[in-house]
Design an enzyme around this catalytic site. Structure first.
Site, PDB file in Angstrom:
ATOM      1  NE  ARG A 119      -0.300  10.492   9.647  1.00 37.64           N
ATOM      2  CZ  ARG A 119      -0.585   9.435   8.846  1.00 37.64           C
ATOM      3  NH1 ARG A 119      -1.749   8.859   9.080  1.00 37.64           N
ATOM      4  NH2 ARG A 119       0.194   9.013   7.990  1.00 37.64           N
ATOM      5  NE  ARG A 130      -6.541   4.217   5.150  1.00 36.78           N
ATOM      6  CZ  ARG A 130      -5.605   4.760   5.971  1.00 36.78           C
ATOM      7  NH1 ARG A 130      -5.647   4.874   7.190  1.00 36.78           N
ATOM      8  NH2 ARG A 130      -4.359   5.026   5.279  1.00 36.78           N
ATOM      9  CB  CYS A 176      -5.857  10.707  10.997  1.00 41.04           C
ATOM     10  SG  CYS A 176      -4.284   9.866  11.532  1.00 41.04           S
ATOM     11  CE  LYS A 182      -1.843   1.767   4.201  1.00 40.43           C
ATOM     12  NZ  LYS A 182      -1.297   3.226   4.274  1.00 40.43           N
ATOM     13  CG  ASN A 183       2.265   2.810   3.579  1.00 43.52           C
ATOM     14  OD1 ASN A 183       1.252   2.833   3.344  1.00 43.52           O
ATOM     15  ND2 ASN A 183       2.796   2.650   4.710  1.00 43.52           N
ATOM     16  CG  ASP A 220       2.795   1.730   9.204  1.00 41.64           C
ATOM     17  OD1 ASP A 220       2.470   2.678  10.169  1.00 41.64           O
ATOM     18  OD2 ASP A 220       3.059   1.942   8.054  1.00 41.64           O
TER      19      ASP A 220
HETATM   20  C1  LIG Z   1       0.780   6.410   2.761  1.00 39.84           C
HETATM   21  C2  LIG Z   1       2.026   6.157   3.651  1.00 39.84           C
HETATM   22  O1  LIG Z   1       3.314   5.805   3.265  1.00 39.84           O
HETATM   23  N1  LIG Z   1       1.976   6.183   5.017  1.00 39.84           N
HETATM   24  C3  LIG Z   1       3.031   6.026   5.935  1.00 39.84           C
HETATM   25  C4  LIG Z   1       3.952   7.114   6.221  1.00 39.84           C
HETATM   26  O2  LIG Z   1       3.012   7.995   6.791  1.00 39.84           O
HETATM   27  P1  LIG Z   1       3.576   9.625   6.414  1.00 39.84           P
HETATM   28  O3  LIG Z   1       4.365   9.819   5.332  1.00 39.84           O
HETATM   29  O4  LIG Z   1       2.296  10.630   6.915  1.00 39.84           O
HETATM   30  O5  LIG Z   1       4.388   9.739   7.745  1.00 39.84           O
HETATM   31  P2  LIG Z   1       5.801  10.716   8.054  1.00 39.84           P
HETATM   32  O6  LIG Z   1       7.000   9.902   7.685  1.00 39.84           O
HETATM   33  O7  LIG Z   1       5.479  11.818   6.983  1.00 39.84           O
HETATM   34  O8  LIG Z   1       5.284  10.963   9.424  1.00 39.84           O
HETATM   35  C5  LIG Z   1       6.133  10.608  10.649  1.00 39.84           C
HETATM   36  C6  LIG Z   1       6.070  11.923  11.787  1.00 39.84           C
HETATM   37  O9  LIG Z   1       6.549  13.175  11.136  1.00 39.84           O
HETATM   38  C7  LIG Z   1       5.670  14.100  11.327  1.00 39.84           C
HETATM   39  N2  LIG Z   1       5.523  14.734  10.370  1.00 39.84           N
HETATM   40  C8  LIG Z   1       5.465  14.570   8.942  1.00 39.84           C
HETATM   41  C9  LIG Z   1       5.522  15.403   7.926  1.00 39.84           C
HETATM   42  C10 LIG Z   1       5.552  16.750   8.266  1.00 39.84           C
HETATM   43  O10 LIG Z   1       5.836  17.536   7.364  1.00 39.84           O
HETATM   44  N3  LIG Z   1       5.721  17.154   9.482  1.00 39.84           N
HETATM   45  C11 LIG Z   1       5.567  16.609  10.679  1.00 39.84           C
HETATM   46  O11 LIG Z   1       5.821  16.712  11.708  1.00 39.84           O
HETATM   47  C12 LIG Z   1       4.047  13.415  11.535  1.00 39.84           C
HETATM   48  O12 LIG Z   1       3.266  14.000  12.186  1.00 39.84           O
HETATM   49  C13 LIG Z   1       4.688  12.118  12.238  1.00 39.84           C
HETATM   50  O13 LIG Z   1       4.638  12.345  13.603  1.00 39.84           O
HETATM   51  O14 LIG Z   1       5.133   6.868   7.121  1.00 39.84           O
HETATM   52  C14 LIG Z   1       4.596   6.489   8.421  1.00 39.84           C
HETATM   53  C15 LIG Z   1       5.796   6.670   8.993  1.00 39.84           C
HETATM   54  O15 LIG Z   1       6.530   5.427   8.623  1.00 39.84           O
HETATM   55  C16 LIG Z   1       3.710   5.398   8.407  1.00 39.84           C
HETATM   56  O16 LIG Z   1       3.226   5.045   9.509  1.00 39.84           O
HETATM   57  C17 LIG Z   1       2.728   5.407   7.394  1.00 39.84           C
HETATM   58  O17 LIG Z   1       2.144   4.112   7.054  1.00 39.84           O
HETATM   59  C1  LIG Z   2      -0.609   4.751   9.219  1.00 37.23           C
HETATM   60  C2  LIG Z   2      -0.634   4.129   8.128  1.00 37.23           C
HETATM   61  O1  LIG Z   2      -1.315   4.338   6.722  1.00 37.23           O
HETATM   62  P1  LIG Z   2      -1.604   5.950   6.272  1.00 37.23           P
HETATM   63  O2  LIG Z   2      -0.238   6.674   6.488  1.00 37.23           O
HETATM   64  O3  LIG Z   2      -2.079   5.758   4.949  1.00 37.23           O
HETATM   65  O4  LIG Z   2      -2.488   6.493   7.360  1.00 37.23           O
HETATM   66  C3  LIG Z   2      -0.431   2.584   7.950  1.00 37.23           C
HETATM   67  O5  LIG Z   2      -0.397   2.126   6.911  1.00 37.23           O
HETATM   68  O6  LIG Z   2      -0.280   2.065   9.129  1.00 37.23           O
END
Ligand SMILES: CC(=O)N[C@H]1[C@@H](OP(=O)(O)OP(=O)(O)OC[C@H]2O[C@@H](n3ccc(=O)[nH]c3=O)[C@H](O)[C@@H]2O)O[C@H](CO)[C@@H](O)[C@@H]1O
Ligand SMILES: C=C(OP(=O)(O)O)C(=O)O
Length: 433
Positions: free
Chosen positions: A122, A398, A117, A22-23, A306
Site C-alpha cells: 500500500r 475497525r 499492512c 466508514k470509508n 472489500d
Molecule cells: C479508508 C478507505 O477508504 N479505504 C479503502 C480505500 O483504501 P485506499 O485508499 O488505501 O486504496 P487505494 O485505492 O489507494 O489503493 C488501491 C491500490 O493502489 C495502490 N496504490 C494506492 C495509492 C498510491 O499512491 N499508490 C499505489 O500503488 C495500493 O497499494 C493498492 O494496491 O480503497 C480501497 C480500494 O477500494 C479499499 O479496499 C479500502 O477499504
Molecule cells: C481495507 C479496508 O480498509 P482500510 O483502507 O481502512 O484498511 C476495508 O475497509 O476493507
C-alpha cells in the site's frame, strides 16, 4: 482478548439497518481540517474504532472534536499542528488523509510513513505525486514524509497511474484551497468520493465531476463549517446480503443503495440469489442451491475488493467451481488459510483463488487476518458444522458496529466473549496436574 463464537445452522430472517460508511466518514473527518471558520457537523457517523482513531488525530492536530449519538462536531478554526505521529498511522492507514488538508491550510504536513499492512504494501506515491505537481516539496526520511509549500499550493493537471481512492481524496482536499484550477484524471469513482465532494462543496469548495473519471477543482481562498449526512455503508450492506444468502434466509437490508451495489447484486443474482428493491433497502432471499461464478475485483464500478473475502465464503457454499481474481491489492488472500482450517476446498493460484464447492464447512478456531476477513469467517461459521471461534477482533471492530448483535437479531446463534478474566488453558492444566 475477545472472541466471536458462532454455531452454524440457523437461517437468517428479519430486518437489519446499515450504519454510515466508514470509508466515507474518514476522509470527511480529515476534510473538516480545511474549515478555518465555523464548525462542521457530521451526522450518521458509525461508532467504529477507526472513527475514534481519526478523532484522536484531529485533537492532536489542535482541532476541537466531540462525538456522541452518531454525530461529530469539529471546530478546526485554531492554528493547526502539522505532524501526525506513527502511533496513529500504525493503528489506521487512513490517517494519511489529513495530509492534503494540512498542506493546503498550513503549508506543511509531516506524517509518519504508513508502512505495509495485512493486505499488501500500500504505497502512497500517487498522493505525493499530486502534491508535488501542486508545488509542494516532498522529503522522505527518518520514517516520515514531510511535504512543504511556500505560499499556497498551485492548481495543476494531474494524471493518476491507478484510480486510487486515497490519492483522489487527498489531492481533491489539497486542491480546494490551491491557487487556480486543478484537474485530476483517471480518478477513483467510488460513492465515497462523491460523498466527500458533496461535503467539500458544502464547505464552500468548487469541486465538479466526482463520480466520473475526471475531477475539476477551482481553488478558493477559504472554507467554512457545514452540516453533512454520511452515506450508508455499502460494504456493511453487502456483508449482510451475503449473510442472508449463505443461510438460505430472507432479510431486508435497510439502507442498502442499489446504485452503490450493482456489481455485487449482479454476481449474487448470477448465483441464484433473489434480490428485490424495496422502499428502504434491498431484500435478499437465499436459494436452495447456490451456483458458482467467477469474480475479478476492480476499482468502482467493478467488483469491490472489500467484498472479496465475504464472497469467498458464499462461493464455498456454491455447487461447482468458482474463481476469484484479486487485482486491487497484492496480498489479500490471508483468509484462504483460515477457510482451509474450516475444511474449505480452496487453493491459491497466483492472484487467483479456485474454490471447489460445495465444501462441508466445519467449525474451528480461526483468526481475522484483516477487517473483511473477520466478517467473512463469521459468515462461513453461520453454515459450518459445530462451533467457529473467531479471534483478532480488533480488525473487525475497525469496520463493523455490533456485528454479532446484528446477526443475532436476525436469528444467528452467535455471541462475543471477553477472555481477559478466564485463566489460560496452560494455567488450568498446571493446577489440575
Ligand atoms: C479508508 C478507505 O477508504 N479505504 C479503502 C480505500 O483504501 P485506499 O485508499 O488505501 O486504496 P487505494 O485505492 O489507494 O489503493 C488501491 C491500490 O493502489 C495502490 N496504490 C494506492 C495509492 C498510491 O499512491 N499508490 C499505489 O500503488 C495500493 O497499494 C493498492 O494496491 O480503497 C480501497 C480500494 O477500494 C479499499 O479496499 C479500502 O477499504
Ligand atoms: C481495507 C479496508 O480498509 P482500510 O483502507 O481502512 O484498511 C476495508 O475497509 O476493507
Amino acid at each position: 482478548m475477545d472472541k466471536i463464537i458462532v454455531r452454524g445452522g440457523k437461517r437468517l430472517t428479519g430486518t437489519v439497518k446499515v450504519e454510515g460508511a466508514k470509508n466515507a466518514v474518514l476522509p470527511v473527518i480529515a476534510a473538516t481540517l480545511l474549515a478555518s471558520k465555523g464548525k462542521c457537523e457530521i451526522l450518521d457517523v458509525p461508532e467504529l474504532s477507526d472513527v475514534y482513531t481519526i478523532n484522536e488525530v484531529l485533537r492532536y492536530l489542535n482541532a476541537d472534536v466531540s462525538f456522541s449519538n452518531n454525530r461529530i462536531t469539529v471546530d478546526a478554526s485554531r492554528e493547526l499542528m502539522m505532524e501526525a505521529p506513527f502511533e496513529y498511522v500504525r493503528k489506521m492507514r487512513a490517517s494519511v488523509l489529513v495530509m492534503g488538508s494540512l498542506l493546503a491550510r498550513e503549508g506543511r504536513a509531516k506524517i509518519a510513513l504508513p508502512g505495509g499492512c495485512a493486505i499488501g504494501s500500500r504505497p502512497i506515491d500517487q498522493h505525493l505525486k499530486g502534491f508535488e505537481a501542486m508545488g509542494a516539496k516532498v522529503k522522505v526520511g527518518n520514517g516520515f514524509i514531510d511535504a512543504e509549500v511556500e505560499g499556497r499550493l498551485k492548481g495543476a493537471k494531474i494524471y493518476l497511474d491507478f484510480p486510487s481512492v486515497g490519492a483522489t481524496e487527498n489531492i481533491m482536499m489539497a486542491a480546494t484551497l490551491a491557487e487556480g484550477t486543478t484537474i485530476i484524471d483517471n480518478v477513483a469513482k467510488e460513492p465515497e468520493i462523491v460523498d466527500l465532494a458533496n461535503f467539500l462543496n458544502g464547505m464552500g469548495a468548487k469541486v465538479r465531476g466526482a463520480g466520473t473519471g475526471t475531477i475539476r477543482i477551482e481553488g478558493v481562498k477559504e472554507l467554512h463549517g457545514t452540516t453533512h449526512h454520511i452515506i450508508p455503508d455499502r460494504i456493511e450492506a453487502g456483508t449482510f446480503m451475503v449473510a442472508a444468502a449463505i443461510t438460505g434466509g430472507n432479510v431486508l437490508v435497510q439502507g442498502a443503495v442499489p446504485e452503490h451495489l450493482s456489481s455485487l447484486v449482479s454476481k449474487m443474482q448470477e448465483m441464484g440469489v433473489t434480490i428485490q428493491e424495496e422502499e428502504t433497502g434491498l431484500r435478499i432471499i437465499g436459494p436452495e442451491r447456490l451456483k458458482p461464478v467467477d469474480i475479478k475485483t476492480m476499482p468502482h464500478p467493478g467488483f469491490p475488493t472489500d467484498m472479496q473475502s465475504q464472497m469467498m465464503a458464499l462461493l464455498l457454499a456454491a455447487d461447482g467451481t468458482s474463481m476469484i481474481t484479486e487485482t486491487v491489492f497484492e496480498n489479500r488472500f490471508m483468509h484462504v488459510e483460515e477457510f482451509r482450517r474450516m475444511n474449505g476446498n480452496i487453493k491459491i493460484d497466483g492472484r487467483s483463488v479456485i474454490i471447489d464447492g460445495p465444501s462441508t464447512l466445519q467449525g474451528a478456531e480461526v483468526a481475522a487476518t484483516d477487517l473483511r476477513a473477520g466478517a467473512a469467517l463469521i459468515l462461513a461459521g453461520l453454515i459450518a458444522d459445530g462451533y467457529t471461534r473467531v479471534t483478532e477482533l480488533k480488525h473487525l471492530d475497525r469496520g463493523y458496529v455490533n456485528f454479532h448483535q446484528k446477526l443475532a437479531s436476525l436469528g444467528a446463534d452467535v455471541e462475543r466473549i471477553t477472555l481477559e478474566s478466564a485463566p489460560a488453558v496452560s494455567e488450568v492444566e498446571v493446577k489440575e496436574a
